[in-house]
Design a protein around this motif. Structure first.
Motif, PDB file in Angstrom:
ATOM      1  N   ASP A  70      37.775  42.035  32.260  1.00 51.93           N
ATOM      2  CA  ASP A  70      37.161  43.270  32.732  1.00 51.93           C
ATOM      3  C   ASP A  70      36.500  43.115  34.097  1.00 51.93           C
ATOM      4  OD1 ASP A  70      37.899  44.499  30.357  1.00 51.93           O
ATOM      5  OD2 ASP A  70      36.040  43.879  29.341  1.00 51.93           O
ATOM      6  N   ARG A  71      36.427  41.891  34.592  1.00 50.77           N
ATOM      7  CA  ARG A  71      35.738  41.682  35.856  1.00 50.77           C
ATOM      8  C   ARG A  71      36.576  42.201  37.018  1.00 50.77           C
ATOM      9  NH1 ARG A  71      33.703  35.378  35.331  1.00 50.77           N
ATOM     10  NH2 ARG A  71      32.906  35.511  33.187  1.00 50.77           N
ATOM     11  N   THR A  72      35.901  42.688  38.022  1.00 51.35           N
ATOM     12  CA  THR A  72      36.610  43.139  39.225  1.00 51.35           C
ATOM     13  C   THR A  72      37.038  41.952  40.077  1.00 51.35           C
ATOM     14  OG1 THR A  72      34.494  43.400  40.372  1.00 51.35           O
ATOM     15  CG2 THR A  72      35.432  45.354  39.283  1.00 51.35           C
ATOM     16  N   GLU A  73      36.271  40.863  40.013  1.00 57.14           N
ATOM     17  CA  GLU A  73      36.626  39.665  40.756  1.00 57.14           C
ATOM     18  C   GLU A  73      37.189  38.618  39.805  1.00 57.14           C
ATOM     19  OE1 GLU A  73      33.380  38.157  42.965  1.00 57.14           O
ATOM     20  OE2 GLU A  73      33.125  39.983  44.184  1.00 57.14           O
TER      21      GLU A  73
END
Length: 469
Positions: free
Chosen positions: A250-253
């Motif tokens: 779910d992380r953007t990075e």
């Protein structure tokens, strides 16, 4: 043209179709604490880079102080195989197979058989010049050479490595790459001649291969590829394609990758060609994959893991008897048929053992009486005399299949077909090899002296220039 994932099966190269890559991914059971990785089309699953698993490599790496990695050749469940240049051998190309850290040990049965055959092929008494001994690129009697063995330590463990001759494709893959599925006639004869010689060599050393099919018959790098500089290789066949390894979340990075996982997956190279484009001097054959091989004098085997359509009938009707050298003769005949033609002898859509038997009887006639009476499904296909019950389906004898599968496709595409005299000699050889009773089949050694080999196949092998001087 890219058609399949190249996979190298210890100790040899074979090619598996695209579904195997998906199966390798599906076999991995995700662990709760382990990250999940994005699927990479045509690449090995990043999850396999873990303790006990694959060894991470990058293009440009140097292995064992001498092997400069230039591309990937393929992968399997328990290994990756890389194309490298041997710095100590004037930049000779070499295939380096790197086992998983938890893979087979050095003393595996398959490895022992390979070493024994390679040593026998290179024994002084075997190296007497012969006009029909295949020695191109260090390949004696079509047995792949062992150029080096060593181990490497990495973040995922200790890995056994083996170096051998690179193969550009299997015979099956060359046909899959072609709309015609046909080799030029001389090329087909040369491939068959080498395959018969390889089987005869194995049998003379007491081994049954037990898994003869065209996915295990390889075409080595031809001289024009073996001598290409890396930049010319990439110009001709395309530069390596690298796909980034990504963690699903779910992380953007993107979080940092765990230790032991490469930042990119190198997609295996394609150095192959369509079957009709394989030239006579490019038809050097390697017999691959001794995983099923055994010595019938010391080991009793009662089953066959060969693809169903290639299995000899005794595996169905005489399963209580141990198999021996004759099983190779049957599968060799089926392989010869497919090399020369466009379609296999037995329909590839034969999904059951009974339908395979139906095809065998249709082509070759009634089974031996004992097998015939014990075949429960006989009444589904034939009357008591062996005639087909389905009158809408004409009988396809061996001769009819020869015309439909080999001759007609060649004529339609303007390729050389087989002349009447050669056809008679070839069918005589094949029919003998396809005898239902295994004891009635010829030996591999006797095939070397049969009319078709002596008059057609061996002369073309000499002409090909891949025989010793």
């Amino acid at each position: 043209m890219r058609l399949s994932i190249r996979s190298y099966n210890f100790p040899f190269v074979y090619v598996s179709h695209h579904h195997q890559a998906r199966e390798i991914h599906q076999d991995i059971a995700p662990q709760n604490s382990a990250p999940r990785f994005a699927y990479i089309e045509d690449g090995e699953p990043p999850e396999r880079y873990r303790p006990g698993g694959y060894h991470p490599l990058s293009l440009g790496d140097i292995l064992h102080h001498r092997y400069h990695i230039v591309h990937k050749l393929g992968f399997g469940s328990y290994s990756t195989t890389w194309l490298a240049k041997d710095i100590q051998q004037r930049g000779r190309y070499i295939a380096i197979k790197i086992k998983t850290a938890e893979g087979d040990d050095d003393d595996s049965k398959e490895a022992q058989i390979w070493r024994h055959l390679w040593a026998a092929a290179n024994a002084p008494q075997q190296l007497t010049p012969s006009p029909d001994t295949t020695t191109s690129l260090g390949i004696a009697y079509s047995i792949p050479p062992i150029w080096d063995e060593f181990t490497i330590d990495g973040p995922n463990g200790t890995h056994r490595c083996i170096g051998t001759v690179p193969a550009r494709m299997t015979v099956a893959e060359a046909q899959d790459a072609s709309h015609t599925r046909l080799f030029q006639l001389k090329v087909a004869r040369v491939i068959v001649a080498q395959l018969i010689k390889a089987v005869a060599f194995m049998h003379a050393r007491g081994y049954v291969h037990a898994d003869l099919h065209l996915g295990n018959v390889l075409l080595a790098f031809p001289k024009r590829i073996a001598e290409m500089p890396s930049d010319k290789l990439f110009e001709t066949f395309g530069s390596p394609r690298l796909e980034p390894v990504k963690i699903i979340g779910d992380r953007t990075e993107q979080p940092p990758l765990p230790i032991g996982i490469p930042s990119h997956i190198v997609i295996p190279a394609w150095f192959g060609a369509r079957s009709e484009d394989v030239k006579l001097d490019e038809a050097s054959v390697i017999l691959a994959d001794f995983g099923e091989a055994f010595k019938p004098l010391t080991e009793k085997r009662f089953h066959s893991n060969t693809p169903r359509t290639l299995r000899p009938p005794e595996t169905t009707f005489a399963a209580e008897k141990p198999i021996s050298f004759a099983v190779d003769i049957w599968t060799l005949a089926c392989s010869i048929w497919t090399i020369l033609g466009q379609r296999p002898l037995v329909d590839i859509f034969s999904f059951t053992d009974d339908y395979v038997t139906r095809e065998q009887v249709d082509a070759l006639g009634r089974l031996p009486e004992d097998w015939w009476t014990r075949w429960d499904a006989r009444a589904k296909y034939f009357d008591s005399q062996g005639n087909l019950l389905d009158h809408t389906c004409p009988r396809r004898s061996l001769e009819v299949r020869f015309e439909d599968s080999i001759q007609l496709p060649r004529r339609k595409r303007g390729m050389e077909s087989i002349g009447d005299e050669e056809k008679s000699a070839l069918l005589s050889m094949l029919r003998a090899m396809l005898a239902f009773i295994p004891e009635e089949r010829p030996t591999a050694a006797s095939l070397l002296d049969c009319e078709w080999m002596v008059k057609w196949a061996l002369p073309d092998l000499r002409e090909a220039g891949i025989a010793s001087p």
